[in-house]
Design a protein around this motif. Sequence first.
Motif, short mmCIF file in Angstrom:
data_model
loop_
_atom_site.label_atom_id
_atom_site.label_comp_id
_atom_site.label_asym_id
_atom_site.label_seq_id
_atom_site.Cartn_x
_atom_site.Cartn_y
_atom_site.Cartn_z
N SER A 3 -17.87 22.89 12.55
CA SER A 3 -18.58 24.14 12.30
C SER A 3 -19.08 24.24 10.86
N ASN A 14 -14.48 26.91 6.14
CA ASN A 14 -13.23 26.87 6.91
C ASN A 14 -12.11 26.11 6.23
N LEU A 69 -13.28 23.52 13.51
CA LEU A 69 -13.52 24.02 12.16
C LEU A 69 -14.29 23.02 11.31
N GLN A 99 -8.49 27.49 6.67
CA GLN A 99 -7.96 27.32 8.03
C GLN A 99 -7.68 25.85 8.34
#
Length: 203
Positions: free
Chosen positions: A103, A108, A100, A111
């Motif tokens: 990315s 994110n 995450l 999360q």
Amino acid sequence: MLLDPLSMVHGQHSRLSISASVAGQRWCMLLATRRASHFAESDVRRIVGNNLHSVLRHCRSADADVAAAAMIVASIYAADALPFVRQPVAEAMLALMEELVKSNVHANLRQIGCCMRPLAILMRWLSKPQRQKLVSLVVKLLLDSSVTNKLLAVWDLKMLWLVDDAPRQTYAEAEQQLRAFAHSDTAAVRPVRWALEDLFDSS
């Protein structure tokens, strides 16, 4: 009415099947905390392991609600679980958090925060390489412009410093990055400079 995270993990089924699934999930979670059981250890590992595997798989669900619910269950598992349960949770959360962060931190953030909950519970049981990886990820979050609550990131680092016997050696590379950040004259560092200095003093 709040949805039970255990039922969310099991998706959309009949009320009866959800109730049975939730009962089974809770039973597995209880079994995962027992130091002694009338079941053979191999059976406990198999039953709990299969259930935990399902929970950790749901943590990666494309359905945000299901993933969040699974994260809550993973945190409950981490809170008072036997060693054979802690490590899979730690490994899964670290791997997911790393993905995450690499990315897109901004997209994110929710999360990533969910990943940190069980990891915060498990900090003192993480291996040295796991702590080093977590420190590296938290430093990346601290330095990312999209993370506004930088004080929380520093607090997480402080906890990781405290659970290590030689943080200056263990986290040498991260500390260099943090010192450079602390000495920079940017708006982002000003609210947390004092907390970083306190962190350095504790190592």
